[in-house]
Scaffold this motif. Sequence first.
Motif: not given
Lengths: 84, 304
Positions: A39-53
């Motif tokens: 869940g936290k990773a989802c939030e992080g990706i939603a906030r900054s999609p450029e750091n997804a990998s």
Amino acid sequence: MENITLAAGIVKASALLGAGLCMGMGALGPGVGEGFVAGKACEGIARSPENASLITRTMLVGQAVSESTGIYSLVIALLLIFST
Amino acid sequence: MAKKKLSPTLKIFLIFIAIEIAIVAFSGNFSKELKIGFDDGKFIVKNEATHFDLQEKITEEFQIDEHYRQIGEIPKIYNSEKIYNFFKTIFGEATAVGTFNLLRMLLIVDMVLLLMAYLIRKKLFTRPSKPQIMFEMIYVLLEEFVVETLGKEKRHFTPYIVTLFIFIWVCNMIGLVPIPGFMEPTRNLNVPLGLGFIAVVVVHATAIKVKGLWHHLQNYFNPIKNPLFILDLVGEISKVVSISFRLFGNVLGGAIIILVVSSLVKFIVFPVGLNLFFGIFVGTIQAFVFTMLALTYIGVEISE
């Protein structure tokens, strides 16, 4: 089935019961923990999609580490089943 | 009539289907007890074994010494009774079939690694071929992690880290080969435990080299400098236990789940999805996690 004494039967039955309880209770913690990490990773990706990998890689490593208590309970359950 | 060309995806799919049918039909494990053919005007696939016990199967797969002790036969790997008796005089009642299988699988893994290294080194191009690109990618990726964690002057750890990753990865992948007797060497506890011990020895050797022997020992035996030194000593043991039991438990759990699920369908279907998840995905992730944790342990000791 071969004939076994009452005491050996009780020991075997309680070992099997303990293995089931151990696996069930041991799976609670890793389930909650891995869901929290995802869940936290989802939030992080939603906030900054450029750091997804980077986030995905860190998430997988963290999940595998938090899974280890479940793995320990699996090992103990296998010991209870096969060594008594 | 113009021939239609098959799309590549469909070709791959057809190849997979053909491999599936070939595995089911010709594999030694399946064809003994499986009957495929026409009966009463219907196409049937059925398992001919009448007696079937999951407990026995699990014992045969995971505790092979116990299995041969229960049925009281000479194991198949010994060709003659003379060799069997010779080994029996050395090892006693526990004739080491499991150890023999483990050593055989480790030798196969080593041969695969050496063959890969030889084939790739034989043809090095400046415009690289496809396998060379793959291995260079793995090396560069792991070297980035090493430089991030340990710093640029400590990049000579990269060969150890890459070897660890590729060895564990090949160990986890070799269980996918559908030949009877093939198993992951990491399924036996001795292999992950040995790898964990090597990792901890590398950690302490590095710490002694960087900080000096006297300074390093004071962390563990001096109650004035470090009041909680007993906890640190226990922590060193639990490092080995946690890093090796994680790999062992994941691989063994996957293998048991695959065995149990394929026993539900009486061993007539090769469980592709389960092999994809527990074989490829979990195997890769666990190899990566083992490598990353060994790297992190080294990094913690250096940075102090």
